[in-house]
Design an enzyme around this catalytic site. Structure first.
Site: not given
Length: 250
Positions: A142, A155
């Site tokens: 990500s 996250y």
């Protein structure tokens, strides 16, 4: 040249296949002639994907955040077409909790699904890949593998781990013919990024941050995924490819 990107006949396992980028990957590979096993928690959405996809598909319902279920899920994934040649770890969650408000449950489910599940599922599938002397593991990293965003500490921690885990997988398994790489998408409109795209000002700011000047479309990942799945990437392992329109270049 076409042989470099040929995945026909390969058995591919895609987690998170019921929606978002996981569904895009599963649909792409089935259409390219691979035999695709989709894994997700939502049985109805997964069955809908399998029914609509072109090619050979199968659906396995399971909760990858439950570590005790992973071995059973791996065994089930090998039943429709045989042991997978390729594993795409696309399932993920973002609880979007502020650092001061992170709950133990929110932290645990994020790290379990985003980081632990890709490792333990890959480890369960790697022996068959080693036996064949060929395999592919494609993880989903990500922007938050490298950048910090508000309300993203759990996250970001999980995706930073995915980047390093990908390198460690490559070191451990590539000598036996199993490569491990990751794609790191920028801002793509999916269920996971719904809160971002719900704010037009934020969505435009993210688009403006890219070099290309727009946010990503699911099909923008098709080429990178095909590259990592096929023989074109035979000598590429332990790498993270940012598919972000140049977001991280600015």
């Amino acid at each position: 040249m076409s042989a470099l990107f040929d995945v026909s006949g390969r058995v591919v396992c895609v987690t998170g296949a019921s929606s978002g980028l996981g569904r895009q990957a599963a649909t792409l590979l089935a259409g390219a002639g691979a035999r695709v096993v989709g894994i997700a928690r939502r049985a109805d959405a997964l069955a809908e994907w399998s029914a609509k996809a072109t090619g050979e598909t199968a659906a396995i319902t399971g909760d990858l955040a439950d570590r005790s279920a992973i071995e059973d899920i791996a065994r089930a994934a090998a039943e429709p077409f045989g042991a997978p040649d390729i594993l795409i770890n696309a399932a993920g969650i973002n609880t979007r909790q502020n650092a001061d408000d992170v709950t133990a449950d929110g932290w645990d489910v994020t790290l379990n699904l985003n980081l632990a599940a890709p490792f333990f599922l890959a480890r369960a599938m790697v022996p068959a890949m080693k036996k064949r002397g060929w395999g592919r593991i494609i993880n989903f990293a990500s922007l938050q593998s490298r950048r910090a965003f508000a309300n993203g500490i759990a996250y970001g921690a999980s995706k930073g781990g995915v980047e390093q885990m990908t390198r460690a997988m490559a070191e451990a398994w590539s000598p036996d013919g199993v490569t491990a790489n990751a794609v790191a998408p920028g801002f793509f409109r999916t269920e996971l990024t719904g809160p971002v795209f719900a704010d037009p000002v934020l969505s435009k700011r993210n688009a403006d941050q890219t070099c290309i000047g727009r946010n990503g479309e699911p099909s923008d990942l098709d080429g990178p995924l095909m590259f990592f799945c096929a023989s074109a990437s035979d000598y590429v392992t332990g790498q993270v490819l940012f598919v972000d329109g140049g977001f991280t270049a600015k």
